[in-house]
Design a protein around this motif. Structure first.
Motif: not given
Length: 756
Positions: A38, A103-104, A106, A337, A339, A382, A480, A617-618
């Motif tokens: 990641w 982690r990108y 983030l 990405f 979201s 984010q 999430n 993501g992860w």
């Protein structure tokens, strides 16, 4: 065809004998990924724009809710504005911000990139009753609304104008940077309207050695000498009563009361004594300016929309999955990405990307051959939720709900309005704020991941007027996604981890506690928790997304049903609530595999189709950074549509009439059950129901199967049935038409009715 037990075991291993399952089996197991999978620094190469809303590691304690703003004709400098305390926490030159590739990008805060010129203490930027003392008990969150309140900012070209209230008055505040010879000067232009007398802090430096004020031709200059040099602050104002004051640690400005509009310009410079005359000369030549012209919308920044061509699924499957191709390759290296998304009344979409962008998407029709993507907004913190209400675009940032306004109708956001920033956040690395839903009264709901604040690990409600915030339920780790049903059913799915033995899907009741003990928010830690609607085994969902309900009267036998999205497995599943006990239920995997970890689902009222957004993501099986995909219901899929657990029976109603011979053959079924252990350990092994200390699963014998007169409902006799975290039933049936009816049901039995 009747599957024998050996074949059923093979089916269990594959989860589902469908194309989706085959793809999932071939993909890398996301639960085996590690941190090295990641690390990605592509965000550092993105043209972000003039600002970035983020947690920023400023020198004197991080600014949890900050806006890094590029200033100067060539973006030579940056300031950080604190939207909680309404202060400039730091100013620097030489760069913008440093972003980690962990982690990108983030996880964790961003940091100033360059040489720091000034800072302020973590206290209110504007005084109340001549005091800058911080009134907040935990030193996080917004100031009391009657003290000061951040309203948002206007974007015009390369200028930003901050808007906030102080007391009963309003303030427009625009930072800038200029050079004059060797001098590097930070400026603030203030436009105040109908305010009482106010006292503001400009800079403060602990350990000053001396302080003084100089006046030259109506120019006031305050000097604060330190071991690092001299800080000089000057003002020009159309109010004669504006007065600088200086001590050995701070330079403040007192502004008189007035009823109309007043303008003041502040100049901040770190210099030597010999450079002071040049500084004063520069200030004398400057004039105050009005900020009104900058609040009406400026020129476009991102140019013409980008065009892509979508992919329409031509198959005859029950669910056709179309791809609305994202502009992964774009002039700004912007990351896609995805979201969250929602639809305007004309059917156009707004799609958010977690790295801070919002795109307007047009051309969503049957062919998908001319899709346009317009970069509408950037620099958000984010965003993980989007909700459009009366064509007003609301975005759930990590620390606030923002309404994006296009003031001059040029296709780009000009006013980023703070609808509500009362959520208390400390800027923890994993303290995301996820989803954005509304109930039938227009109130907003979202989830806050765990951190040591009053709002960490909770589900929150904001009234439709945007004033205040209320904790609805507690005990969440890192949810999430959530969903809002047609009858205001609020659901949340949390991720496996410590105190969360397996992914759990919860039906929320006010005041409930949902298992993650560090976020219980009670005087005494609970010894039990409100049980989930269903535990979702990691084999079908190692990391959950949100939920969405199929509108009544659509999608045939799935009308009105709840769908659950899997971020980890990039799939979706049907959720059935127990007909006798609606507080418990089951999930049924659905066919289809999406290009990324789907988190958000919305039905578009213009065409009746389901649209999904997802991201990489992860711990996800995603194959693309993000996806925006459409699911079209084409024909009925033989599925369970109702489920009930009795004291020693399980009753399942299918959408299709079944073959009696196959439905009543016991070889068509196999079942097992198991429990999890609720503890501080990460996740949980499976434990047998019959012996809670023994790892493993219990095989469950089915002794009879009876097809009811409707030919769709099967009653299974299960003498050993008990309350269990997971009761897994696998079936291989046939419809009366000879079609295969093959799948698995994963149910949670929190309680079973007494035997009659």
């Amino acid at each position: 065809m009747i599957l024998r037990p050996a074949a059923l075991l093979l089916l269990s291993a594959l989860v589902l004998a469908t194309p989706a399952a085959t793809q999932a089996a071939e993909a890398d197991d996301p639960t085996q990924q590690t941190e090295k999978d990641w690390v990605d620094d592509r965000w550092t190469k993105t043209e972000i724009g003039q600002f970035l809303h983020a947690t920023i590691e400023t020198p004197r304690r991080k600014t949890a809710k900050g806006i890094a703003i590029r200033i100067g004709d060539n973006s030579e400098a940056t300031v950080c504005f604190d939207t909680d305390l309404l202060r400039y926490s730091a100013g620097w030159t030489g760069g913008f911000v440093r972003i980690s590739g962990q982690r990108y990008g983030l996880m964790g805060a961003v940091a100033p990139d360059g040489k720091t010129h000034f800072t302020t203490a973590p206290q209110p930027g504007w005084a109340r009753d001549n005091s800058f003392k911080d009134p907040r008990e935990i030193k996080h969150g917004a100031l009391p609304r009657d003290w000061a309140k951040y309203k948002g900012f206007y974007r015009s070209g390369n200028r930003l104008v901050l808007s906030y209230s102080v007391g009963q008055g309003t303030v427009l505040d625009s930072p800038w940077f200029v050079t004059a010879g060797n001098l590097k000067i930070f400026t603030r232009t203030l436009e105040r309207q109908s305010t009482d007398e106010q006292l503001m802090n400009i800079v403060d430096v602990p350990g000053g050695t001396s302080a003084s004020i100089t006046r030259s031709d109506n120019i006031q200059v305050a000097k604060l000498n330190t071991s690092e040099g001299t800080f000089a602050v000057a003002i020009s104002s159309d109010q004669s009563g504006a007065q600088l004051s200086v001590s050995r640690e701070a330079i403040n400005l007192r502004l008189p009361a007035h009823n109309g509009i007043a303008h003041t310009k502040i100049f901040i410079c770190k210099l030597s004594e010999a450079e002071l005359p040049n500084f004063i000369g520069f200030v004398k030549a400057q004039k105050t300016e009005s900020l009104q012209e900058l609040t009406r919308g400026g020129p476009t920044r991102w140019g013409e929309p980008l065009m892509t061509k979508g992919v329409v699924d031509k198959s005859n499957s029950a669910f056709a999955v179309d791809t609305i191709t994202m502009p992964y390759e774009n002039p700004w290296n912007a990351l896609l990405f995805a979201s969250g998304h929602d639809f305007f009344s004309n059917g156009d979409a707004a799609v958010a990307a977690i790295h801070g962008d919002v795109w307007l998407v047009r051309g969503i029709d049957d062919k998908l051959d001319k899709i346009t993507w317009q970069r509408f907004a950037t620099g958000l913190y984010q965003p993980l939720g989007v909700k459009i209400i009366n064509d007003k675009l609301h975005v759930m940032e990590r620390d606030q709900i923002t309404i994006l306004h296009d003031l001059n109708k040029d296709g780009e956001a000009d006013f980023y309005e703070n609808f509500n920033n009362d959520t208390i956040g400390a800027g923890g690395g994993h303290s995301y704020t996820t989803s954005l839903e509304t109930d039938s009264d227009g109130n907003f709901y979202f989830a806050k991941c765990s951190e040591n604040t009053p709002h960490g690990g909770t589900v929150l409600k904001i009234p439709k007027n945007g004033i205040g915030v209320e904790v609805i339920a507690t005990g969440f780790r890192n949810p999430n996604g959530l969903g809002m049903g047609p009858r205001n059913e609020l659901t949340v799915a949390d991720q496996q981890g410590d105190w969360v033995p397996e992914t759990r899907l919860d039906l929320i009741k006010p005041g409930g506690f949902y298992g993650f003990t560090p976020m219980h928010k009670r005087a005494t830690a609970p010894t039990n928790f409100d049980p989930p609607l269903v535990w979702v085994p990691r084999a079908i969902d190692n990391s959950a997304g949100g939920q969405v309900w199929v509108p009544e009267g659509t999608w045939g036998n799935l009308s009105g049903q709840m769908l659950h999205l899997s971020y980890g497995r990039c799939t979706m599943m049907l959720v059935l609530r127990d007909s006798n006990s609606p507080s418990q239920g089951a999930v049924v995997p659905l066919p289809g595999r999406f290009a990324s970890g789907v988190c958000r689902g919305r039905f578009n009222t213009k065409d009746g189709h389901l649209y999904l957004t997802g991201l990489r993501g992860w711990q996800t099986a995603a194959v693309r950074d993000g996806c925006f995909q459409r699911v079209r219901y084409q024909k009925e899929l033989p599925l369970p549509t109702a489920y009930t657990a009795g004291s020693d029976t399980v009753t399942i109603t299918f959408s299709e009439p079944l073959s009696r011979e196959v439905a009543e053959d016991l070889e068509s079924y196999s079942a097992e059950m198991w429990n999890y252990r609720w503890s501080s350990e990460y996740g949980s092994p499976d434990f047998t129901v019959t012996n809670p200390t023994k790892k493993g699963r219990d095989s469950v014998q089915i002794t009879a199967a009876k097809l009811q007169p409707d030919r769709k409902t099967v009653v299974l006799k299960v003498p050993a049935l008990k309350p269990a975290n997971t009761f897994a039933l696998r079936y291989d049936l046939e419809s009366e038409k000879g079609e295969s009816v093959q799948n698995s049901i994963y149910a949670t039995i929190n309680e079973s009715p007494p035997k009659k």
